[in-house]
Design a protein around this motif. Structure first.
Motif, short mmCIF file in Angstrom:
data_model
loop_
_atom_site.label_atom_id
_atom_site.label_comp_id
_atom_site.label_asym_id
_atom_site.label_seq_id
_atom_site.Cartn_x
_atom_site.Cartn_y
_atom_site.Cartn_z
N ARG A 37 0.57 -1.31 -0.06
CA ARG A 37 -0.06 -0.09 -0.16
C ARG A 37 0.71 1.15 -0.07
O ARG A 37 0.52 2.29 -0.62
N LEU A 42 -0.66 4.65 -0.86
CA LEU A 42 -2.07 4.53 0.06
C LEU A 42 -1.42 4.25 1.44
O LEU A 42 -0.41 3.94 1.66
N GLU A 43 -2.42 4.63 2.49
CA GLU A 43 -2.15 4.55 3.74
C GLU A 43 -2.43 3.28 4.24
O GLU A 43 -2.77 2.19 3.83
N ASN A 155 -11.48 -7.95 -6.43
CA ASN A 155 -12.32 -6.84 -6.72
C ASN A 155 -11.49 -5.67 -5.95
O ASN A 155 -11.42 -4.77 -6.69
N ALA A 156 -11.07 -5.75 -4.82
CA ALA A 156 -10.30 -4.62 -4.25
C ALA A 156 -9.15 -4.37 -5.14
O ALA A 156 -8.82 -3.25 -5.36
N LEU A 159 -10.21 -2.68 -8.54
CA LEU A 159 -10.34 -1.17 -7.97
C LEU A 159 -9.09 -0.46 -7.85
O LEU A 159 -8.70 0.71 -8.29
N ARG A 160 -8.21 -0.98 -7.35
CA ARG A 160 -6.82 -0.15 -6.85
C ARG A 160 -6.14 0.00 -8.17
O ARG A 160 -5.38 0.76 -8.50
N HIS A 162 -7.41 0.30 -10.89
CA HIS A 162 -8.46 1.10 -11.72
C HIS A 162 -8.95 0.36 -12.92
O HIS A 162 -8.78 0.60 -14.12
N ARG B 90 -11.27 -1.61 1.03
CA ARG B 90 -10.94 0.03 1.41
C ARG B 90 -11.01 0.48 -0.03
O ARG B 90 -10.31 1.57 -0.24
N GLU B 91 -11.30 0.03 -1.15
CA GLU B 91 -11.37 0.81 -2.46
C GLU B 91 -12.94 0.85 -2.95
O GLU B 91 -13.57 -0.12 -2.64
N ALA B 92 -12.96 1.79 -3.93
CA ALA B 92 -14.15 2.01 -4.40
C ALA B 92 -14.32 2.56 -5.68
O ALA B 92 -13.29 3.03 -6.27
N PHE B 102 -12.28 6.55 -8.87
CA PHE B 102 -11.76 5.66 -7.93
C PHE B 102 -11.55 6.23 -6.67
O PHE B 102 -10.78 7.51 -6.83
N THR B 104 -10.19 5.71 -2.40
CA THR B 104 -9.53 4.69 -1.36
C THR B 104 -10.00 5.23 0.04
O THR B 104 -10.31 6.27 0.24
N ARG B 105 -10.24 4.34 0.93
CA ARG B 105 -10.66 4.71 2.32
C ARG B 105 -9.31 5.36 3.22
O ARG B 105 -8.38 4.38 3.06
N THR B 106 -9.32 6.33 3.64
CA THR B 106 -8.08 6.80 4.38
C THR B 106 -8.56 7.19 6.00
O THR B 106 -9.66 6.89 6.30
N THR B 113 -8.92 8.51 -5.67
CA THR B 113 -7.49 8.27 -6.32
C THR B 113 -7.47 8.63 -7.69
O THR B 113 -6.16 8.77 -8.32
#
Lengths: 224, 132
Positions: A37, A42-43, A155-156, A159-160, A162, B90-92, B102, B104-106, B113
């Protein structure tokens, strides 16, 4: 208390080892995910967030399903398949479900036999296969859980990266699902197959998983 | 071969495995709210920039050579109605009628993002705004 610990040492020890290694997996898995991450800008995630994530869920479930598959197949396969000289096999002439007398069911039940072994009918039929049925059911449940958790984790990742998420049915056709599944299955088949052969020629003094040290290599089905 | 103990932890495992989907549905309103605020062309550019993930905002300012509030209005970010919202862990992803975002949860909540994204068959979206 001491007596209880001694008489249940095997299940208690492996239960404790299971919890310790599961905790270790959680810490190591979280560290790996957070490395990835941070590299993606990402955090990082907390330990609680990680152990309730689909990433952790699929990593746990994909291993559980293969373990239950291994025992399910082994329980059923050893009814019909034998291995000359192996402590993991029964005697060569005992292939099959054996007679009621040999299995101590129905009228051949002994005073200390389980009630359903004596009952006859569907209860004895079910009880006679209960070990395999439970292992098979657990395999199907954990495999299904693996597919759901794997779907969410996949799926996560989509989305990460894109990309669009996919349906559960589509995920079942994805390489990710089958790679996770088969990489676990192959290791279980290797472990079972090698144990069956190793138990012919190798010994572990005092272990019921081994023949007695002095048993002949072609002595099948004896444990010591 | 060691005999494995069948434990009640299986139920716990199944619950954990399904937990992600359950939690995800509760996140839908929050995701949609952030996406809608970000995609509002009449919104304050500085407030819209606050809704960007740090890496995405950093990439924008680096690429454009100006602060985010100045760069953002020049991007082809859609402002259409929300067609769908998908949340996984944590992604949408939020599909607008004229864009795909897109998120992301922070620790500060959901953050964008990528935006101004165009779909490509069997390949990732190409986005005018995204982190490096």
């Amino acid at each position: 208390m001491r007596r209880f610990l001694r008489e249940n040492g095997l299940s208690l020890t492996f239960g404790a080892l299971f919890l310790l290694t599961l905790a270790g997996q959680a810490f190591a898995g979280r560290a790996q995910v957070n490395d990835e991450r941070l590299a993606d800008g990402l955090e990082p995630v907390s330990l609680l967030a990680f152990v309730t994530s689909s990433t952790f869920g699929v990593d746990v479930m994909e291993n559980w399903q293969s373990e239950y598959l291994q025992f399910f197949l082994y329980v059923f396969a050893t009814v019909w398949l034998v291995q000359r000289g192996s402590a993991e096999s029964k005697e060569l002439h005992q292939v099959g479900t054996e007679s009621d007398e040999e299995q101590r069911v129905g009228e051949h039940a002994r005073p200390d036999s389980p009630a359903w072994a004596r009952a006859g009918g569907w209860r004895t039929t079910v009880f006679s296969r209960s070990l395999g049925l439970v292992m098979g059911t657990l395999f199907l449940l954990t495999w299904a859980a693996s597919s759901v958790a794997g779907w969410a984790a996949f799926n996560a990742g989509q989305l990460r990266d894109h990309e669009d998420p996919v349906s559960w049915a589509d995920y079942l056709g994805e390489a990710d699902f089958w790679n996770r599944t088969l990489q676990n299955w192959q290791s279980e088949m290797l472990a079972v197959g090698s144990m069956a052969i190793f138990a012919v020629y190798l010994r572990q003094r005092g272990s019921p998983e081994s023949k007695p040290v002095g048993a002949a290599h072609d002595d099948t089905g004896e444990t010591g | 071969m060691a005999r494995m103990r069948v434990g009640p932890v299986l139920v716990t495992g199944l619950v954990v495995a399904l937990l992600g989907a359950g939690c995800a549905s509760s996140e839908l309103p929050g995701v949609e709210r952030v996406a809608t605020l970000f995609a509002d062309p009449d919104g304050d550019p500085a407030e819209r920039c606050d809704l960007l993930a740090p890496a995405t905002e950093a990439a924008l300012t680096t690429d454009e050579g100006v602060p985010c509030p100045e760069a953002l209005p020049g991007l082809p970010i859609g402002a259409g109605a929300v067609r769908s919202v998908a949340v996984w862990d944590r992604e949408a992803q939020v599909q607008l009628t004229d864009d795909t975002l897109f998120l992301t949860r922070t620790d500060r909540g959901w953050r964008v993002t990528a935006a101004a994204c165009t779909a490509r068959p069997d390949r990732p979206y190409v986005c005018a705004l995204e982190g490096s």
